[in-house]
Write an enzyme that holds these catalytic residues in place. Structure first.
Site, PDB file in Angstrom:
ATOM      1  N   HIS A 143       0.872  -1.166   0.000  1.00 27.35           N
ATOM      2  CA  HIS A 143       0.000   0.000   0.000  1.00 27.35           C
ATOM      3  C   HIS A 143       0.913   1.221   0.000  1.00 27.35           C
ATOM      4  CE1 HIS A 143      -2.392  -3.072   2.207  1.00 27.35           C
ATOM      5  NE2 HIS A 143      -3.445  -2.509   1.633  1.00 27.35           N
TER       6      HIS A 143
ATOM      7  N   HIS B 128     -11.135 -13.900   3.613  1.00 22.20           N
ATOM      8  CA  HIS B 128     -12.334 -13.154   3.230  1.00 22.20           C
ATOM      9  C   HIS B 128     -13.434 -14.112   2.776  1.00 22.20           C
ATOM     10  CE1 HIS B 128      -9.873  -9.245   2.285  1.00 22.20           C
ATOM     11  NE2 HIS B 128      -9.768  -9.651   3.541  1.00 22.20           N
TER      12      HIS B 128
ATOM     13  N   ASP C  63      -5.887 -13.272   9.239  1.00 20.94           N
ATOM     14  CA  ASP C  63      -4.734 -13.221   8.319  1.00 20.94           C
ATOM     15  C   ASP C  63      -3.590 -14.142   8.750  1.00 20.94           C
ATOM     16  OD1 ASP C  63      -5.835 -11.468   6.498  1.00 20.94           O
ATOM     17  OD2 ASP C  63      -5.071  -9.689   7.494  1.00 20.94           O
TER      18      ASP C  63
ATOM     19  N   ASP D 260      -0.704 -12.374   2.162  1.00 19.40           N
ATOM     20  CA  ASP D 260      -1.373 -11.361   2.976  1.00 19.40           C
ATOM     21  C   ASP D 260      -1.622 -11.991   4.342  1.00 19.40           C
ATOM     22  OD1 ASP D 260      -2.790  -9.294   4.011  1.00 19.40           O
ATOM     23  OD2 ASP D 260      -4.416  -9.333   2.549  1.00 19.40           O
TER      24      ASP D 260
END
Length: 482
Positions: free
Chosen positions: A147, A317, A355, A385
């Site tokens: 990011h 997710h 995670d 991730d």
């Protein structure tokens, strides 16, 4: 009076305890946004290696007991005509590996890496970038993900933030020379700063929408500059907490316009990378608009974006949305949208995004069955991730976690190939649907059978005989490959 004083004393005590609790759970100190040198001497120099005790990680085979060696991942080994490293294109997530502190809502940071100086200065950011490249080289991994605000600090203005980012990106460009290391993907962090509390592309404030667009524009530029092959959109704040104060239709339209602008700018700057949407149902918002693979696919079709994007599927997710990772991968694959995978997992006893590194060989095998059927995942890859557990605090643990994850997925590939080449599971599925290989089945699949014709055939057939699905046999065949 005495009772009143006691109440005041108790109140003050509670306030002190509350303040102490806040301080314990606060993040480590960061440099002021103006980066005026108050926190750091401005030097990113670091003497010697960042990981002097860690050797180059090599393949030693399944019998090895060395925790700093690969047992199943052999990068150059060919499987189904493709090297293992090309099946996976493993990637390290900068944010978890180099910005993860082990802190959580109930406790302060537990990880203080030797190279950290306690600041969030540009100098410290450059030092982390050097550590990142050494980490990648020792692992033998060519890809990393970021990011924008993970790798460079925010400034007082957009211009200052871009300047900070440019300085760190120039170092990354220099470090890339003479190696194959490149970003698998980049993205903009549109969820941490308070300006994004209502979202970025779906914010109720047009100024925030414009700021988010400017931030994505810059993040896309630097990803392209570094030779990145993909760009990801994760909408952690793109959703709502309640529909009572939300114009959902307008927000979805705004998000579509945002993605259209991203597509246009990608083409304008000559970035040939894949644009990826990463579905997630919730957390931090109560409901995210890209809830799962099917929801994201429907959104892309509705707004005419289906040919411009693919999906980045994350296993944790998937479970948060009530699906298995295998289900989400298959949904993406069958829609022609499987573009990348965030390789992690969650905890069945926990209701949030933990995670964790994927270490379940069975799950990895199902993942690889989808990837093989997809013909691979390039130009995407497997991005870890995933983060160390709060209680894992040794530098060595960073390597062990990635080695374990890479070995698990490599073992999944070997198992998946064994299952597919053996053919027993495929044959079981073929037999289960064999009635559809008949003339009437062919007519239905080609859209040539109307209801009148089907009613006539139903009368001819009489009561259908429904065979066993053989689920237990399918599970037995699958488990025998483990």
């Amino acid at each position: 009076m005495i009772q009143t004083m006691k109440k005041v004393e108790i109140l003050l005590l509670l306030l002190c305890l509350n303040a102490a609790s806040f301080l314990v759970s606060a993040d480590p100190p960061t440099c002021p946004a103006d980066l005026g040198g108050k926190c750091s001497d401005g030097s990113d120099d670091w003497e010697g290696e960042f990981f002097p005790e860690i050797p180059q990680i090599k393949y030693e085979g399944p019998s090895s007991k060395n925790p700093l060696a690969y047992r199943w991942y052999n990068a150059e080994e060919e499987i189904l005509g493709k090297k293992m490293k090309d099946w996976f294109r493993f990637s390290v997530a900068f944010w978890h590996t180099f910005r993860g502190t082990g802190g959580d809502p109930f406790g302060a940071a537990t990880k203080y890496w030797p190279w950290e100086d306690g600041t969030n200065s540009v100098a410290m950011a450059k030092r982390r970038m050097r550590a990142n490249f050494e980490f990648l080289k020792k692992l033998g991994v060519d890809w990393w993900c970021f990011h924008d605000r993970d790798i460079a600090p925010d400034g007082n203005t957009l211009e200052e933030s871009n300047k900070n980012l440019d300085e760190v990106i120039e170092l990354a460009k220099e470090l890339q020379k003479g190696s194959k290391i490149r970003p698998l993907w980049g993205t903009a962090q549109l969820f941490l700063h308070p300006r994004y509390m209502h979202g970025g592309a779906t914010s109720s404030e047009v100024g925030v929408y414009a700021y988010a667009a400017a931030q994505v524009k810059k993040a896309m530029e630097v990803t392209h500059y570094l030779g990145g092959e993909n760009y990801v959109f994760w909408g952690g704040r793109e959703g709502y907490q309640t529909l009572l104060n939300t114009d959902m239709g307008r927000e979805l339209d705004h998000m579509a316009r945002f993605f259209e602008a991203a597509v246009a700018y990608k083409k304008k700057i000559g970035f040939n990378g894949t644009l990826l949407i990463e579905p997630k149902p919730q957390e931090p918002t109560k409901h995210q608009y890209d809830w799962d693979a099917a929801t994201a696919a429907n959104f892309l079709r509705k707004y005419g974006l289906i040919d411009e994007f693919k999906l980045n599927i994350e296993c944790n997710h998937a479970t948060l949305s009530g699906h298995t990772c295998h289900h989400e991968l298959e949904t993406a694959r069958l829609n022609g949208l499987l573009g990348n995978m965030d390789a992690n997992t969650g905890d069945a006893q926990t209701g949030w995004d933990t995670d964790q590194f994927l270490t379940d060989v069975g799950e990895a095998t199902m993942v690889m069955m989808s990837v093989i059927r997809n013909g691979g995942i390039a130009p995407g890859g497997f991005n870890f991730d995933a983060k160390l557990r709060r209680e894992s605090t040794d530098v060595e643990d960073l390597f062990i976690a990635h080695i374990s994850g890479m070995d698990t997925i490599a073992r999944g590939l070997r198992n998946a190939v064994k299952i597919l080449e053996e053919g027993r599971l495929s044959e079981l599925v073929r037999k289960r649907y064999s009635s559809w290989d008949s003339e009437i089945g062919k007519q239905i699949e080609e859209g040539k059978a109307d209801f009148e014709y089907l009613e006539k055939k139903a009368k001819e057939f009489g009561e259908p005989k429904v065979p066993s699905a053989k689920q237990e046999l399918a599970e037995m065949i699958f488990q025998s490959a483990m």
